[in-house]
Each structure stands twice: as structure tokens, then as C-alpha cells.
Enzyme design. Sequence first.
Site, PDB file in Angstrom:
ATOM      1  N   PRO A   2       0.842  -1.201   0.000  1.00 39.90           N
ATOM      2  CA  PRO A   2       0.000   0.000   0.000  1.00 39.90           C
ATOM      3  C   PRO A   2       0.879   1.252   0.000  1.00 39.90           C
ATOM      4  O   PRO A   2       1.780   1.378   0.814  1.00 39.90           O
ATOM      5  CB  PRO A   2      -0.793  -0.107   1.312  1.00 39.90           C
ATOM      6  N   GLU A   3       0.604   2.145  -0.935  1.00 47.65           N
ATOM      7  CA  GLU A   3       1.362   3.390  -1.036  1.00 47.65           C
ATOM      8  C   GLU A   3       0.469   4.541  -0.562  1.00 47.65           C
ATOM      9  O   GLU A   3      -0.682   4.320  -0.195  1.00 47.65           O
ATOM     10  CB  GLU A   3       1.809   3.612  -2.493  1.00 47.65           C
ATOM     11  N   HIS A  89      -5.658 -14.010   9.359  1.00 51.78           N
ATOM     12  CA  HIS A  89      -4.808 -12.853   9.093  1.00 51.78           C
ATOM     13  C   HIS A  89      -5.384 -11.550   9.633  1.00 51.78           C
ATOM     14  O   HIS A  89      -4.903 -10.478   9.302  1.00 51.78           O
ATOM     15  CB  HIS A  89      -4.555 -12.733   7.588  1.00 51.78           C
ATOM     16  N   ARG A 107       1.253 -10.678   6.121  1.00 53.71           N
ATOM     17  CA  ARG A 107       2.694 -10.730   6.386  1.00 53.71           C
ATOM     18  C   ARG A 107       3.079 -10.071   7.709  1.00 53.71           C
ATOM     19  O   ARG A 107       4.231 -10.155   8.125  1.00 53.71           O
ATOM     20  CB  ARG A 107       3.445 -10.116   5.204  1.00 53.71           C
ATOM     21  N   ARG A 151      22.839  15.846  -4.027  1.00 52.56           N
ATOM     22  CA  ARG A 151      22.351  14.458  -4.079  1.00 52.56           C
ATOM     23  C   ARG A 151      22.917  13.781  -5.326  1.00 52.56           C
ATOM     24  O   ARG A 151      22.503  14.065  -6.446  1.00 52.56           O
ATOM     25  CB  ARG A 151      20.814  14.423  -4.149  1.00 52.56           C
TER      26      ARG A 151
END
Length: 271
Positions: A2-3, A89, A107, A151
Site C-alpha cells: 500500500p502506497e 490474518h 505478512r 544528491r
Amino acid sequence: MPELPEVEVTRLSFAARIRGARVTAVRVGKPLRWPLGCEPAELVSQTLGEVRRRAKYLWLELERGGLLIHLGMSGSLAFGRAPGQAGAHDHFDLVTTHGTLRLTDARRFGAVVWAASPDAGMARKLLTGLGLEPFDPTFTGDYLYTALRGRRASIKQALLAGNIVVGAGNIYACEALFEAGVDPRTRGERLGRMRAQRLATALRRTLASAIELGGATLRDFRDAEGVAGEFQLHCAVYGRQGQPCGRCGAPIRRIVQGQRSTYFCGRCQRP
Ligand SMILES: [Zn+2]
């Protein structure tokens, strides 16, 4: 995984419905990434306030402190009146007078953590060092340009690091770099002001469109109403290796940067 858009879509799907609800019970399943940090019973009878998001964390305001929730690699939240028996789960249930908020996470890299405030305890630890929110008015082209000075890493990896701006997960970084016409291998410090401006705008547009479309459909992601996102169907480069670029027709290329796949058009995106 999930973002930011998936987390925001999740937030939007239940924030208004849970506001004002009172916690009646808490069920804790198998250990998650971090411990809850309080006795579950201490949460009972507290009233829920706003649900806020910071990067990929949700903050559920309680009368005393709040809960910081992270979906980890595969977690999802569902909020409903009749959640049914907890499955293998389902590792956290917040039972309220408006319905049950349930974290499902096969997970178990996700977590629910209590803190006195977002600036205290474990919440402070987890939220420190995060870059700006992409929709924060201070996230401008000038800010991005300045933050990229010195950077030497590629612009793709500088975005993914999350300490300049949050929300540029792999799929969204690839799409934003394509929209801005920037080669993902370009060193961060080589990006000029104009291109930094274009990239900042492109990232915001990419994330806004993903939120509007309900987030990307990636593995286990479902929002709290069980709806799968469709952002991936709209990707210009992500997952489209070998297919013709929609702008110039050249085949989309795939390379690996920092062990993540990068998709881009070698003709439209300039170093
Ligand atoms: Zn192209």
C-alpha cells in the site's frame, strides 16, 4: 505494497463514518511489527475523533492520545457493521458503536501503535525524518530543487528515499518522471529549477489521479469498503516494458535501480 494513495483512499473510506464513535472492545491477534504500546482495555469507552494521514501512516485521534496505523507490506483496513469472525490474518479489531475497524495483514509488517500524540513516544520516532507531504503548499519546485543539491543518487532513488517528499513509491515515481520528461537515472543534483518544477507538479498530479481512481491495484490492496483501485490500468510506463510509448512510440524500457524495477521511455525522458 500500500502506497500513499491507497492509504489516503482507505482514510477517505472510513474517516467520516468512524468519527464520534465510541470504542466498545479491542481484539488483538498475532504480534504485528511493533507492539500496541498500551493495554487494549485502556482504549475502551474512548470516543474517536478525526482520522489523519501522514505519509503512509494513519492517525486515529482518541480522547486520550491516538492510534498510529501502518499497513506494512500487505495490510488493509476494513470498516463495517458486520465484520464476521476474525480470520487467520485479522490481527486487530477496534470495535466501536459505528462499526468495527479491522486490520488484515498476512505478512504482519503492519502495525497499530498507541501514542499520547503524533509528536510523542513511538509515533514521534516513526514520523521523524519524513519528507514533505506532496500536497503541502511548501512542496514546490524550488523546494525540490534545493533539496536535491548535493544528491548524487539518481533522481528516482532520491524520490523513493522519502526524506525529501513522501508518497513517491515505485509506481508513482516512474509515472511522475515520465510525465515530467526526466530520465530516472539522472543524478538528483543535475536537475535544474525548471525540471524540478515540472517534476513536483507531475508527482502531485500522478498522486491526485491515483487517489481519484481509488489507488493502484497491487496484490492485496483493497480500501476499507473492499474496492480495488484501477490506477494501474492508466499507467503510461509502469509495467509496460516493450510496449510502445504513448507519446513517441518507442518501446518502454525496464531497468533495475536499487533492486526496484524502473520503467521509462528512453526517447521522451532526458538525462
Ligand atoms: Zn516516448
